[in-house]
Write an enzyme that holds these catalytic residues in place. Sequence first.
Site, short mmCIF file in Angstrom:
data_model
loop_
_atom_site.label_atom_id
_atom_site.label_comp_id
_atom_site.label_asym_id
_atom_site.label_seq_id
_atom_site.Cartn_x
_atom_site.Cartn_y
_atom_site.Cartn_z
N LYS A 166 11.66 -21.52 -9.37
CA LYS A 166 10.35 -21.21 -9.90
C LYS A 166 10.52 -21.01 -11.41
CE LYS A 166 6.82 -18.56 -11.22
NZ LYS A 166 6.78 -17.80 -12.50
N GLU A 169 7.24 -18.52 -16.78
CA GLU A 169 6.04 -18.88 -17.55
C GLU A 169 6.29 -18.89 -19.05
OE1 GLU A 169 6.19 -16.59 -15.19
OE2 GLU A 169 4.47 -16.69 -13.85
N GLY A 221 14.71 -10.13 -13.28
CA GLY A 221 13.46 -9.82 -13.97
C GLY A 221 13.16 -8.33 -13.94
N SER A 222 11.91 -7.99 -14.05
CA SER A 222 11.50 -6.60 -14.15
C SER A 222 11.51 -5.94 -12.78
CB SER A 222 10.09 -6.51 -14.73
OG SER A 222 9.15 -7.01 -13.81
N GLY A 225 8.23 -6.82 -10.98
CA GLY A 225 8.22 -8.17 -10.42
C GLY A 225 9.12 -8.28 -9.20
N GLY A 226 10.28 -7.63 -9.27
CA GLY A 226 11.20 -7.67 -8.14
C GLY A 226 10.63 -6.99 -6.91
N GLU A 245 18.05 -8.65 -9.54
CA GLU A 245 18.54 -7.88 -10.68
C GLU A 245 17.31 -7.36 -11.40
OE1 GLU A 245 20.38 -8.56 -15.03
OE2 GLU A 245 21.29 -9.79 -13.48
N CYS A 282 20.16 -7.68 -20.32
CA CYS A 282 20.16 -6.73 -19.21
C CYS A 282 21.29 -5.73 -19.32
CB CYS A 282 20.26 -7.49 -17.89
SG CYS A 282 21.56 -8.73 -17.84
N GLU A 374 13.92 2.30 -18.82
CA GLU A 374 14.45 1.20 -19.63
C GLU A 374 13.42 0.77 -20.66
OE1 GLU A 374 16.56 -3.18 -19.16
OE2 GLU A 374 15.19 -2.50 -17.61
#
Length: 504
Positions: A166, A169, A221-222, A225-226, A245, A282, A374
């Site tokens: 995927k 964006e 990602g964030s 989102g995860g 992650e 990260c 974070e």
Amino acid sequence: MTVLSSYNPATGEEIPTELRATTTEEVDQVVTEAQAAMPALAALGREGRARLLEAMADRLQGHGPALVETAMSETGLARPRLEGEVGRTTFQLCLFAEAVREGSFLEAAIDHAGQTPLGPAPDVRRMLVPLGPVAVFGASNFPLAFSVPGGDTASAVAAGCPVVVKAHESHPLTSQLAFDALRAAVEDLGLPPGTIGLVHGREAGASLVAHPLVKAVGFTGSPAGGRALLDLVNARPEPIPFYGELGSLNPLVVTLGAAAARGAAVAEGLAASITGSGGQLCTKPGLVFVPAGEAGDRLVEELAAILAESVAQPLLNVGIASSYREILGRLAAAPGVTSAVTSAVTAQEQSEPAWAAAGLLVTGSAELPEILEECFGPAAVVVRYADEADLVAALKQVPGSLTASLHSEPDESALTRRLVAAVTPLAGRLVFNGFPTGVRVSWAQHHGGPWPSTNTLHTSVGVTAMRRFLRPLVWQDAPEHLLPDELRDGHTATPRRIDGTLHV
């Protein structure tokens, strides 16, 4: 039909594209093609998969200049950084090719039939086999090394799994160009097109995770989102592995001895680690523990001076820059926190909102619970501690991270051992007298950590990243002609454990 656009965070320019969001029906077609490619991938054998990985590396290398130029325009990252990503990604593919040829990743084991202390036992042979089609979500901060051609894709293909990526964006054109390079490698070897697939758009991502033929998901990602994707995974009739992650503070500890002996050098290295790539790594050290007293004061002053002189940088997109300023402001407003370097909105940031300046906050260990968030970007929080007991108590409050770093002196060996014991539960990688940004791609690497840095025990970098996309299978009393080559008697090309003894 939703036509996609891209954006140059360095200039604020919108970049038109001819790409469009993938429909649910198209996602189904791409995943179905991936499933159909499984037999061809299996027929390749290990040597064929190694050649495929090397062909992908060659194609990416050939596309390198165009990939770098495109990624620069979509991410604001500098040319040297992106050229390094091309080299890292091609090296990674070739390392996986070596590992596939070597074969120990299969964990092949044979226990011959015979008498045991528990009585007669059957012939049992075990090794790891591919899960099936894998969904990979490209990361915003590594458009090459953790995106379409990154570590998740490389490790899944090495394991024998077709991949559907995927695209992120923030860099759709870079994603498409990288995909074209990988698809060309697939065509070079005459493999089915479903070996590697690509979809665009958030709805396509949700459809991909929910598709019944997808057998695992890799995500960088964030945390938000995860968690959203993990909810989709758990809602499936057949839940599947989700390797996420998410977020990481990466605590870095400076002892009194290190602050006194080389505070200036530590400050310089810290500043580079905090601001490198706009602080959008990260493994950026976001939480820095510095002793109270003169030596610690000097270190913090030197770090603040360096960061105050650093220039603003374009972050990956406006959303990330906006979130950075919002979180930094929230942390700065917490009780007991002072701003050693203030990331005020500059005139440049007002006209080009993806740009951001460095920030440095300072607080005491008592205020630690207020600042455990974070801040993705070029900022860090310094926590001043009074003594070892104060430091150890503070470290117990730090959430799980990808890394933990210790700066100490040789004559502090007893203290260092105690601090290692304190940080070991926090992280997946311990760094000594160095800085955590930069993750070597190798056999021994582990890039992962306790929740919330990841939700898995596995690594997303290094050879053992393949283990995420493999499952054990046992053949009991199987006729030899039905066994994989690696489990047949007389096979010597693969490391195996036979009747309890390791044969290399």
